[in-house]
Every structure is written in C-alpha cells, then in structure tokens.
Design an enzyme around this catalytic site. Structure first.
Site, PDB file in Angstrom:
ATOM      1  N   LYS A   1       0.842  -1.180   0.000  1.00 57.62           N
ATOM      2  CA  LYS A   1       0.000   0.000   0.000  1.00 57.62           C
ATOM      3  C   LYS A   1       0.885   1.241   0.000  1.00 57.62           C
ATOM      4  CE  LYS A   1      -1.342   2.125   3.806  1.00 57.62           C
ATOM      5  NZ  LYS A   1      -0.531   2.656   4.907  1.00 57.62           N
TER       6      LYS A   1
ATOM      7  N   ASP B   1      -2.518  -5.775   2.105  1.00 57.92           N
ATOM      8  CA  ASP B   1      -2.987  -4.914   3.184  1.00 57.92           C
ATOM      9  C   ASP B   1      -2.667  -5.709   4.436  1.00 57.92           C
ATOM     10  OD1 ASP B   1      -4.506  -3.863   5.304  1.00 57.92           O
ATOM     11  OD2 ASP B   1      -5.779  -2.827   3.870  1.00 57.92           O
ATOM     12  N   HIS B   2      -1.663  -5.294   5.184  1.00 51.64           N
ATOM     13  CA  HIS B   2      -1.164  -6.197   6.226  1.00 51.64           C
ATOM     14  C   HIS B   2      -2.194  -6.453   7.324  1.00 51.64           C
ATOM     15  CE1 HIS B   2      -0.006  -2.544   8.500  1.00 51.64           C
ATOM     16  NE2 HIS B   2       0.036  -3.317   9.539  1.00 51.64           N
TER      17      HIS B   2
ATOM     18  N   GLU C   1      -2.936   4.798  17.771  1.00 49.13           N
ATOM     19  CA  GLU C   1      -1.489   4.593  17.903  1.00 49.13           C
ATOM     20  C   GLU C   1      -0.935   5.634  18.853  1.00 49.13           C
ATOM     21  OE1 GLU C   1       0.587   3.274  14.136  1.00 49.13           O
ATOM     22  OE2 GLU C   1      -1.043   4.492  13.349  1.00 49.13           O
TER      23      GLU C   1
ATOM     24  N   ASP D   1      -3.862   6.842   4.977  1.00 48.00           N
ATOM     25  CA  ASP D   1      -2.899   5.937   5.610  1.00 48.00           C
ATOM     26  C   ASP D   1      -3.588   4.766   6.321  1.00 48.00           C
ATOM     27  OD1 ASP D   1      -0.129   5.401   6.332  1.00 48.00           O
ATOM     28  OD2 ASP D   1      -0.713   5.878   8.396  1.00 48.00           O
TER      29      ASP D   1
ATOM     30  N   HIS E   1      -6.742  -0.216   5.747  1.00 49.99           N
ATOM     31  CA  HIS E   1      -6.809  -1.122   6.894  1.00 49.99           C
ATOM     32  C   HIS E   1      -8.190  -1.154   7.564  1.00 49.99           C
ATOM     33  CE1 HIS E   1      -2.619  -1.208   6.232  1.00 49.99           C
ATOM     34  NE2 HIS E   1      -2.255  -0.221   7.022  1.00 49.99           N
TER      35      HIS E   1
HETATM   36  C1  BG6 Z   1       0.765   1.341   8.093  1.00 48.37           C
HETATM   37  C2  BG6 Z   1       0.693   2.836   8.169  1.00 48.37           C
HETATM   38  O1  BG6 Z   1       0.176   0.878   6.917  1.00 48.37           O
HETATM   39  O2  BG6 Z   1       0.074   0.788   9.215  1.00 48.37           O
HETATM   40  C3  BG6 Z   1       1.311   3.326   9.467  1.00 48.37           C
HETATM   41  O3  BG6 Z   1       1.385   3.417   7.064  1.00 48.37           O
HETATM   42  C4  BG6 Z   1       0.631   2.665  10.633  1.00 48.37           C
HETATM   43  O4  BG6 Z   1       1.225   4.736   9.572  1.00 48.37           O
HETATM   44  C5  BG6 Z   1       0.626   1.154  10.461  1.00 48.37           C
HETATM   45  O5  BG6 Z   1       1.364   3.015  11.791  1.00 48.37           O
HETATM   46  C6  BG6 Z   1      -0.214   0.499  11.529  1.00 48.37           C
HETATM   47  O6  BG6 Z   1      -0.021  -0.887  11.495  1.00 48.37           O
HETATM   48  P1  BG6 Z   1      -0.103  -1.754  12.809  1.00 48.37           P
HETATM   49  O7  BG6 Z   1       0.023  -3.156  12.324  1.00 48.37           O
HETATM   50  O8  BG6 Z   1       1.029  -1.325  13.683  1.00 48.37           O
HETATM   51  O9  BG6 Z   1      -1.414  -1.438  13.426  1.00 48.37           O
END
Ligand code: BG6
Length: 498
Positions: free
Chosen positions: A151, A180-181, A219, A238, A243
């Site tokens: 992404k 999309d992790h 976060e 973002d 997500h």
């Molecule tokens: C990323 C964003 O895709 O996902 C970041 O670019 C964000 O800004 C992150 O911090 C959040 O991922 P996770 O797995 O830590 O919730």
C-alpha cells in the site's frame, strides 16, 4: 491445490526499512518453521551498492539483535540471500537482473517461479512491472510469476484505476497480490471464524439486535521520520481507506460460500460496494478531522505534528479521523459504524466493539447492563463479552461482568505476524487475504468525497498529543452512544489490556 514450489523472491526496495524490519525477519521466521520450500533464493534489488555478503550482513544484524535467535539457523538462512544492484527505473538494466535470476535458478535447481515484491516508493509501482515485462519476466511459460504490491495502491480513485490499467497491460489479476497487512493479522481473520463458525453470534449480527459498532485504530507513536510521506497522505489515506475499511468488511460481510480467494473476495467487495456514499451533510456533521498539538502528558513532552521532521509548519494534514458511516443493505440498515484512528493517542490499541441493543423492557433496573462484544485486534489480542449479573445480595440489582478470551492463554501457540502469514500465502499462491482490484476501487470510491472535501477549506481540530482526540468527535454519536474507553488503567508502559 496449493503447493510450496521452489522459487526466487525478488525484493525491489531491498535497502529500505520495510525489507529490513518486516520482510526478511518474516522470511526467516517461516524458514525456522520449515514453511519455505526446500530450494529458494531471496534476491534484494535496489540502486545501492552492496555485495551479496554486505547485504547479508546488513539484514542479519537486525535479526541478530534478538537474544533468542538460533545463530546456526540464521547463518544457513543467510546463504539464501543475494543482492543485485540496478536502477529499477531503467529498463535496460533489467537484463542484468534477468541473467542473475536465471543463473541462481540453474545453480540452485529452482524452476522459473518468481515472486516480485515491490517494497519501493509508489511512484515505481507501474514502472517496475512494465520493465519486467519488457524483458519477458512476466511470462508464465515455465513457471509462475507473482507481483506483490504494497500500500498505498493509488493516491485516489482515479490513480488506483490508472495503476490497475497499467498493470493489466502485462500482468493478469491472478498474478497481482495487493497487500494490506491488516488482513494478515490473526485477529482480523478470526472475525470470520467468530461469526461463521459459531451459531450463537450470527443470529444477532444485524440491525435488529445491534445498536452501533465502533472501530478504533489508535497509535501512541507520532509519525517519526515519515513526515514526507505522511504529510501527503494523512490518516484518511494511511489507515481508513485500506486497513480500517478492510476490518469493517470482515465485520459486516455475508458468509462466503467456501473459503477460497474468489468466494471470500466476492463477499468483501459486495459489502464495500454497500458503503453509503458520504453526502455534504455527512462531511459537515459526521466527520471530524484533527491534528496533534504539543503537549506534556504523563511526564513526557511531545512535539506537535507541525514540529515533526519533514512536515511544513502550516500543514493541514489530519492525524486524527473520526467518522460516522453506514452500510446500505438489509443486514445493516440504520446501524451507525463509528470509526476513529489517530497518531499520538494515549496508547496503541485496535479494536472493534459491537454494542448490542438493550433489552426492550428493563425489568431489573432503570439502566440495564450493556451487552458488548469487544474484538481486540491488538495488543492483548482476544475477545470479551460483557453481560449483566445479579448483584449478589438482596433485591435484583444488576452489574456488568464479562467473559473473556486472550490469545496469550492458548498453550503452545505462536501467532504468525501479518507479514509472515501473507508472505507464506503468496508463496503458496493463495490470494484469499489480498485485496482484489474491485475492492480497492470501492474503498477509494467511498473515501473520495473526503479527499475532495479536504481540498477546500475545512475544520481541522487540534488535540493535545497523547490524548484521545478532539472533543468534537463526541458530537458524532446518537443518544446513549459513545466510544468505549479501551484502557481503564493505563500503566506507565502504555500497555492496554483487553
Ligand atoms: C501502516 C501505516 O500501513 O500501518 C502506518 O502506514 C501505521 O502509519 C501502520 O502506523 C499500523 O499498522 P499496525 O500493524 O502497527 O497497526
């Protein structure tokens, strides 16, 4: 039938942070779990000047910092790492890369199966596939060729469509894996099992019994050194466009007929296409955008967003979004979904809260207990159901208690991280947890009015870094609704228990 074929994994953007912090450690973990094929090569590609050995040393240093690492296994794994310097923007240089891949394939007896991972700036997402194709490296005559794209997939609806058009000139949809992790997170996938493998939840999973749903992606960190990227992106692009909309799709979709890539992704896209388009009224009244300001919280002095490296001091980029949205279909008619995400909140917590409706007639007290199902995506992954109990003693007073499950209590189970799971899937050729182009377009389509709105003058509320965001977001709620406070006793370590 999915198989684990011997293959080459070619990582573009090999000198970058993602490769070092996420991809190589994830591949090492899969190697330790014996999930990688018997013969494989990982070839890092970027413009930087490394030898195979200096590339190995750089990447392994990161893994070695783990005191529990199995050094002998790491040494063996590192022999699978190779490096090829090319400028990915220059088509003629791909001849060298092609030759290198072919020579490693011969040397290591790997058939022509290649996974191209684009861990590069998005500006190269259409360039690299075109250049690969110019050298026939997209052709599946002798083995599979897969393209993994990080992404952001596009910058808005139009650019996402353009990017697809450009990719389809040389690759088929089946070859493209849009990562999309969040879909790689065990707890996000578990939402489907929770809903569709248990008969007790699904009958209640609709507008008749659910009052409202919250999705929080908080976060505690700021934007760190990513100011340049983030200021052009903002929380909307973002976190929400990808997500959190994917999380909503998991909460709201219909059951797939079977668990396979087509069936799953058909249901995901159907529900995303039902997201109720945002009107001008919604943009004014159902959306709150904010940006963190300087603060002193719990003994820490936190700088404002505008003071971060790479951020202009008059930036109007949002680091906070709260949105009230609806899904226009039979199941969800009239149920508000409240979504919020931000940088620099008091802690890191991602969770979905399903608020069930109260009993129609309060027999026991004027204020019946809440029935909430809290699906904690991270940290302290788990699920918690709140319900009413008779307060022991005389009378029929009620109090709220809970039943909870924590993944940490599972014996002998180690959760795969999102990148471990997704890399394994792409090596096996399983696209179930990757976004299909129609789903990506549906997400952009939904957020596009907000992106357009941000081009005009709009209200951007300040919130002190380390707090839960602008007070204005409370106004989004209907009567008796509010955000659940995810952390009752925030400790010094900022850890938020379920
Ligand atoms: C990323 C964003 O895709 O996902 C970041 O670019 C964000 O800004 C992150 O911090 C959040 O991922 P996770 O797995 O830590 O919730």
């Amino acid at each position: 039938m999915l198989t684990l074929d011997n293959n080459c994994i070619v990582i573009f953007g090999a000198s970058g942070d993602l490769t070092q912090r996420m991809l190589i450690p994830a591949l090492f973990k899969l190697y330790m779990l014996k999930e990688l094929p018997t013969s494989f090569a990982i070839i890092g590609v970027s413009r930087s000047d490394y030898s195979d050995q200096s590339f190995r040393d750089k990447l392994i240093k990161h893994i070695e910092s783990d005191p529990d690492v199995d050094q002998a296994a790491l040494d063996k794994f590192s022999k699978h790492l190779f490096y090829q310097a090319i400028d990915p923007a220059k088509v003629d240089q791909y001849a060298v890369l092609k030759e290198r891949i072919e020579s490693l394939e011969t040397q290591l007896e790997i058939p022509s199966n290649t996974l191209f991972y684009l861990a590069t700036p998005p500006s190269l997402y259409s360039v690299i596939p075109k250049n690969l194709a110019a050298h026939g490296m997209n052709k599946e005559d002798n083995g599979w060729k897969r393209l993994v794209i990080e992404k952001p997939f596009g910058y808005d609806l139009e650019s996402a469509i353009e990017l697809d058009k450009s990719l389809y000139k040389d690759f088929t949809e089946k070859q493209i894996y849009r990562i999309d992790h969040y879909l790689g997170k065990e707890t996000v996938q578990n939402m489907l099992v929770l809903r569709f493998a248990n008969s007790i939840f699904e009958p209640l999973w609709n507008a008749k019994y659910i009052d409202y749903i919250e999705v929080t992606g908080a976060e505690d960190l700021g934007i760190g050194t990513r100011g340049g990227y983030y200021d052009n992106s903002g929380a909307m692009r973002d976190m929400i466009q990808n997500h959190l909309l994917q999380v909503i799709a998991m909460v709201a979709m219909e059951p797939p007929a079977v668990i396979n890539a087509d069936s799953m992704r058909d249901e995901v896209v159907k529900v995303l296409q039902c997201l109720k388009p945002l009107t001008d009224h919604d943009l004014k009244h159902n959306l709150v955008l904010g940006q963190y300001t300087k603060s002193h919280v719990r003994g820490k002095c936190l700088s404002s967003y505008r003071e971060e490296e790479g951020v202009p001091n008059d930036s109007r980029t949002e680091t906070y979004v709260a949105l009230k949205m609806f899904i226009k279909n039979w199941r969800w008619d009239g149920v508000p979904f409240y979504v919020r995400t931000a940088k620099r909140m008091p802690t890191r917590v991602t969770e979905v809260v399903i608020h069930f409706k109260k009993t129609p007639h309060p027999v026991f007290s004027a204020n019946p207990p809440d029935n909430k199902l809290i699906i904690r995506i991270q940290p302290d992954e788990g699920t918690l159901l709140t319900f009413g109990l008779k307060k022991p003693g005389s009378g029929f007073n009620t109090e709220e208690v809970s039943m909870d499950f924590h993944y940490k209590n599972l014996k002998n189970t180690q959760l795969l991280t999102a990148y471990e799971r997704l890399l394994l899937d792409v090596v096996k050729g399983d696209a179930t947890l990757f976004s299909r182009s129609d789903a990506v377009h549906a997400c952009w389509q939904f957020v596009q009015p907000i992106l357009d709105y941000k081009k005009q003058s709009f209200d951007l509320y300040g919130y002190a870094a380390g707090t839960w965001g602008p007070i204005e977001a409370e106004a989004l709620f209907e009567k008796d609704q509010t955000w659940r406070s995810p952390c009752k006793n925030l400790t010094d370590t900022d850890y938020c228990e379920l």
